[in-house]
Write a protein that holds these residues in place. Structure first.
Motif, short mmCIF file in Angstrom:
data_model
loop_
_atom_site.label_atom_id
_atom_site.label_comp_id
_atom_site.label_asym_id
_atom_site.label_seq_id
_atom_site.Cartn_x
_atom_site.Cartn_y
_atom_site.Cartn_z
N UNK A 162 -42.30 21.12 8.78
CA UNK A 162 -43.13 22.16 9.61
C UNK A 162 -42.88 22.64 10.84
N UNK A 163 -42.16 21.55 11.44
CA UNK A 163 -41.74 22.03 12.76
C UNK A 163 -40.70 22.82 12.89
N UNK A 164 -39.67 22.11 11.87
CA UNK A 164 -38.39 23.18 11.54
C UNK A 164 -38.80 24.77 11.11
N UNK A 165 -39.86 24.72 10.42
CA UNK A 165 -40.18 26.09 9.82
C UNK A 165 -40.81 26.82 11.22
N UNK A 166 -41.65 26.10 12.06
CA UNK A 166 -41.96 26.85 13.12
C UNK A 166 -40.93 27.38 14.30
N UNK A 167 -39.71 26.63 14.15
CA UNK A 167 -38.91 26.68 15.20
C UNK A 167 -37.74 27.48 14.60
N UNK A 168 -37.79 27.74 13.22
CA UNK A 168 -36.82 28.66 12.67
C UNK A 168 -36.41 30.13 13.46
N UNK A 169 -37.40 30.83 13.40
CA UNK A 169 -37.40 32.21 13.87
C UNK A 169 -36.69 32.03 15.25
N UNK A 170 -37.25 31.50 16.20
CA UNK A 170 -36.70 31.56 17.48
C UNK A 170 -35.36 30.88 17.64
N UNK A 225 -33.34 22.64 4.81
CA UNK A 225 -34.31 21.65 4.81
C UNK A 225 -33.96 20.42 4.41
N UNK A 226 -32.98 20.33 3.45
CA UNK A 226 -32.66 18.78 3.11
C UNK A 226 -31.74 18.21 4.18
N UNK A 227 -30.93 19.06 4.82
CA UNK A 227 -30.11 18.60 5.86
C UNK A 227 -31.06 18.14 7.00
N UNK A 228 -31.96 18.87 7.25
CA UNK A 228 -32.93 18.50 8.63
C UNK A 228 -33.61 17.26 8.00
N UNK A 246 -45.85 12.38 4.50
CA UNK A 246 -46.48 13.19 5.35
C UNK A 246 -45.44 13.30 6.68
N UNK A 247 -45.00 12.45 7.15
CA UNK A 247 -44.10 12.59 8.48
C UNK A 247 -42.77 13.34 8.18
N UNK A 248 -42.32 13.12 7.10
CA UNK A 248 -41.14 14.01 6.86
C UNK A 248 -41.81 15.70 6.69
N UNK A 249 -42.71 15.89 6.06
CA UNK A 249 -43.37 17.11 5.83
C UNK A 249 -43.65 17.64 7.12
N UNK A 250 -44.11 16.75 8.13
CA UNK A 250 -44.29 17.29 9.58
C UNK A 250 -43.21 17.73 10.22
N UNK A 251 -41.88 17.22 9.82
CA UNK A 251 -40.57 17.49 10.63
C UNK A 251 -40.35 18.94 9.95
#
Length: 237
Positions: free
Chosen positions: A223-231, A192-195, A216-221
């Motif tokens: 959130x997208x990282x978490x959404x994309x993690x499994x795939x 998460x820190x590297x992202x 908020x913008x960093x958190x949005x990034x």
């Protein structure tokens, strides 16, 4: 030039202009962070976007790998990061970073059209725009490449060579990892820190590692990282 030829030429430029206005207008809010909105303190913020904070690249590079990717490097039709799983695995291994993280970064950065001509047209009106499928800024690329297998390459080549974009992103993540403290105070894990470092710059990453609240913008990034993690993990298996 005949009137018919002139009309055809202006018609083509009008199409490019419409594509740029529509494509980039839609995604304008999805780019890398500005220091003021990252959540980090001004004193800790030294860079924006994918640019590092000026520290020297860490460790010597691995030897260049023999190209073995079955995925196309040059842009061809619809872009799907999963099509580039082979170079992601190869360059993640070369740079010593997590291939799942590298793939997730590509998914996070796929929010805008990655067409070479559109990117160059946009860059002419916005010189600080990022290039390539990993959305790398010139300063980040130039700071990352010395001593690396792509040291002789140029930032302007990124839109046309997706393997190069992936390789540069992998080594940039490597350099960011070398700047992280062994025991961050933040409730964020290493990836998460590297992202956040890739998106907001090394200065903000280090501030977040010290416990500065994520904006908020960093958190949005994230959130997208978490959404994309499994795939992303599935893609690089």
């Amino acid at each position: 030039m005949s009137e018919e030829q002139k009309g055809s030429r202006w018609g083509r430029w009008l199409v490019v202009g419409v594509l740029v206005a529509a494509g980039w207008g839609i995604v304008r809010g999805g780019g890398h962070l500005d220091p003021a909105s990252s959540g980090a303190s001004p004193a800790a913020t030294t860079t924006t976007g994918s640019s590092p904070d000026g520290s020297a690249p860490s460790t010597a590079p691995s030897k260049p790998s023999t190209p073995a990717s079955t995925a196309p490097s040059k842009p061809s039709g619809r872009y799907d990061p999963a099509d580039y799983a082979a170079p992601v695995r190869r360059y993640a291994a070369e740079a010593g970073v997590d291939p799942q993280l590298l793939m997730a970064i590509l998914y996070n950065e796929s929010y805008k059209p990655h067409d070479p001509e559109l990117e160059r047209t946009w860059q002419r009106s916005k010189p600080d725009a990022s290039f390539g499928i990993a959305n790398m800024h010139r300063a980040a690329f130039d700071d990352t490449k010395p001593g690396r297998p792509f040291a002789s390459r140029r930032w302007e080549e990124l839109p046309d060579d997706r393997d190069l974009a992936i390789q540069a992103a992998a080594w940039h993540l490597h350099d960011l990892a070398g700047q992280l403290p062994a025991r961050p105070a933040a409730p964020l894990n290493h990836d998460e820190l590297l992202a956040l470092g890739y998106n907001a710059g090394a200065g903000n990453m280090l501030a977040f590692a010290r416990g500065v609240k994520v904006g908020s913008q960093a958190q949005s990034y994230l959130d997208r990282l978490h959404d994309n993690w499994a795939k992303s993990g599935t893609a690089v298996q």
